[in-house]
Design a protein around this motif. Structure first.
Motif, short mmCIF file in Angstrom:
data_model
loop_
_atom_site.label_atom_id
_atom_site.label_comp_id
_atom_site.label_asym_id
_atom_site.label_seq_id
_atom_site.Cartn_x
_atom_site.Cartn_y
_atom_site.Cartn_z
N PRO A 87 24.16 20.27 60.24
CA PRO A 87 23.38 19.99 59.04
C PRO A 87 22.47 18.78 59.17
N GLU A 88 22.70 17.96 60.21
CA GLU A 88 21.83 16.79 60.40
C GLU A 88 20.39 17.20 60.72
N THR A 89 20.21 18.45 61.15
CA THR A 89 18.85 18.92 61.46
C THR A 89 18.10 19.33 60.19
N ASP A 90 18.81 19.51 59.09
CA ASP A 90 18.16 19.98 57.87
C ASP A 90 17.02 19.06 57.43
N VAL A 91 17.23 17.77 57.57
CA VAL A 91 16.20 16.83 57.10
C VAL A 91 14.90 17.00 57.88
N TYR A 92 15.00 17.41 59.14
CA TYR A 92 13.79 17.53 59.96
C TYR A 92 13.05 18.83 59.70
N TRP A 93 13.77 19.95 59.63
CA TRP A 93 13.03 21.18 59.36
C TRP A 93 12.55 21.20 57.90
N GLN A 94 13.29 20.51 57.01
CA GLN A 94 12.80 20.41 55.64
C GLN A 94 11.57 19.50 55.56
N LEU A 119 8.78 25.43 44.77
CA LEU A 119 9.63 25.24 45.95
C LEU A 119 9.67 23.77 46.36
N MET A 120 8.55 23.08 46.23
CA MET A 120 8.50 21.66 46.57
C MET A 120 9.43 20.83 45.69
N GLN A 121 9.77 21.33 44.51
CA GLN A 121 10.60 20.59 43.57
C GLN A 121 12.10 20.83 43.77
N GLN A 122 12.47 21.74 44.66
CA GLN A 122 13.88 22.06 44.86
C GLN A 122 14.58 20.94 45.63
N SER A 123 15.89 20.81 45.39
CA SER A 123 16.65 19.76 46.06
C SER A 123 16.86 20.08 47.53
N GLN A 124 17.09 19.05 48.33
CA GLN A 124 17.34 19.24 49.75
C GLN A 124 18.58 20.11 49.97
N GLN A 125 19.60 19.91 49.16
CA GLN A 125 20.82 20.69 49.30
C GLN A 125 20.56 22.17 49.05
N ILE A 127 17.69 23.78 49.32
CA ILE A 127 16.86 24.33 50.39
C ILE A 127 17.69 24.57 51.66
N ALA A 128 18.59 23.63 51.95
CA ALA A 128 19.46 23.80 53.12
C ALA A 128 20.33 25.05 52.97
N THR A 129 20.83 25.28 51.76
CA THR A 129 21.66 26.46 51.50
C THR A 129 20.86 27.74 51.68
N TRP A 130 19.65 27.75 51.15
CA TRP A 130 18.80 28.93 51.31
C TRP A 130 18.44 29.16 52.79
N GLY A 131 18.17 28.08 53.50
CA GLY A 131 17.84 28.22 54.91
C GLY A 131 18.97 28.85 55.71
N ARG A 132 20.18 28.39 55.46
CA ARG A 132 21.34 28.95 56.16
C ARG A 132 21.52 30.43 55.81
N ALA A 133 21.32 30.76 54.55
CA ALA A 133 21.47 32.15 54.12
C ALA A 133 20.46 33.05 54.83
N LEU A 134 19.23 32.60 54.94
CA LEU A 134 18.23 33.40 55.64
C LEU A 134 18.59 33.58 57.10
N ARG A 135 19.02 32.51 57.75
CA ARG A 135 19.35 32.59 59.18
C ARG A 135 20.57 33.47 59.42
N GLN A 136 21.42 33.61 58.43
CA GLN A 136 22.61 34.46 58.55
C GLN A 136 22.36 35.89 58.09
N GLY A 137 21.11 36.19 57.74
CA GLY A 137 20.79 37.54 57.30
C GLY A 137 21.14 37.85 55.87
N GLN A 138 21.51 36.84 55.10
CA GLN A 138 21.89 37.03 53.71
C GLN A 138 20.66 36.84 52.82
N ILE A 139 19.71 37.72 53.00
CA ILE A 139 18.40 37.57 52.38
C ILE A 139 18.47 37.64 50.87
#
Length: 302
Positions: A87-94, A119-125, A127-139
């Protein structure tokens, strides 16, 4: 649409060491090429407005590929892979995401601009959750209006680090597999290359843009090689064809980039949606993911 099961398949060389099993992308050049291809495809297309949005997005990705701050490498000696990163990488891709949205906001009008601002107004947490869901195929767990932009930012970040991963991999150990050996994502399509010899097939990753070799006339989803068919819109020499599997009822497009170097896996897959519609009518389901065409699907259906 014509079934073209009799299209000859170029046999593999008796010296498999001649081919590279895994190819790294050059993100800047790739995104520039994609934007140029999308510009060409926009002309007279019923998807012209959407293709234009994707073209602008690809240009922003190219800019970020050249200039963004990607932070420290997420690759360690213990984890030489992008399949699971901390999760430490989240700050960089975000950070890449926020730059992407800011640049895109200057080029778009309502209602796209409204989605970008939201989307710019969403929290980092979040966005991180959505990012993981997309990468896991949970579209389906991600609002459809945000998926395109989230994946675009992750694509820039993952494609930046993928070449480093590939340099550290033992390419002799790369086996035939349906998911990207670098990041574990689905392919967007097959590309058929003519170098170092004619007819080599690679699967193009939908996230990190890497390509891995996969034997032709084998299902890229279930691996079987006995009940395969090829389809095209017009003739046996079509530059875009579809390989379908009668065993798992999946399909993937095959782009003959050796014949047409101007093609791009993502752009040309998007521009040939009529093929998807016709394969769906035949009872087949795509086993690929297009990062510019993410939509709500049942988990694991990709």
């Amino acid at each position: 649409m014509t079934q073209t099961a009799d299209i000859p398949v170029t046999p593999l060389s008796e010296s498999p060491l001649e081919l590279k099993t895994l190819l790294a992308a050059a993100p800047l050049e790739l995104y520039q090429h994609r934007a140029k291809r999308l510009e060409t495809l926009t002309s007279d297309s019923p998807l012209a407005d959407y293709l234009e949005l994707c073209r602008r997005l690809a240009l922003v990705q190219a800019d970020l590929a050249a200039n963004a701050d990607f932070g420290p490498s997420p690759i360690t000696e213990a984890q030489a892979s992008l399949k699971v990163i901390g999760p430490e990488t989240d700050v960089y891709w975000q950070g890449v995401l926020q730059q992407l949205l800011a640049k895109l906001l200057l080029q778009t009008e309502e209602p796209i601009a409204r989605v970008v601002r939201l989307l710019m107004q969403q929290s980092q947490q979040q966005i991180a959750t959505w990012g993981r869901a997309l990468r896991q195929g949970q579209i389906s767990q991600v609002p459809a209006q945000f998926s395109l932009f989230l994946w675009a930012a992750m694509g820039v970040y993952w494609s930046h680090w993928a070449p480093l991963v590939i340099k550290r991999m033992d390419l002799r150990q790369i086996e035939q597999q349906p998911l990207c050996p670098v990041c574990g994502s689905h392919p967007v399509a097959s590309v058929i290359k003519d170098e170092p010899r004619a007819g080599l097939r690679y699967l193009h990753c939908s996230l990190c843009e890497s390509e891995w070799h996969f034997i032709r006339a084998h299902c890229s989803n279930c691996g079987q090689d006995k009940e395969m068919s090829l389809w095209s819109m017009d003739d046996h020499q079509a530059k875009v064809r579809v390989e379908s599997c009668d065993e798992c009822h999946g399909y993937t497009k095959m782009l003959f980039v050796g014949q047409a170097p101007e093609m791009d896996a993502v752009a040309d897959d998007l521009a040939t949606l009529v093929l998807d519609a016709q394969l769906s009518e035949q009872g087949f389901v795509a086993t690929t993911t297009n990062p510019m065409l993410l939509a709500h699907e049942a988990d694991g259906s990709q």
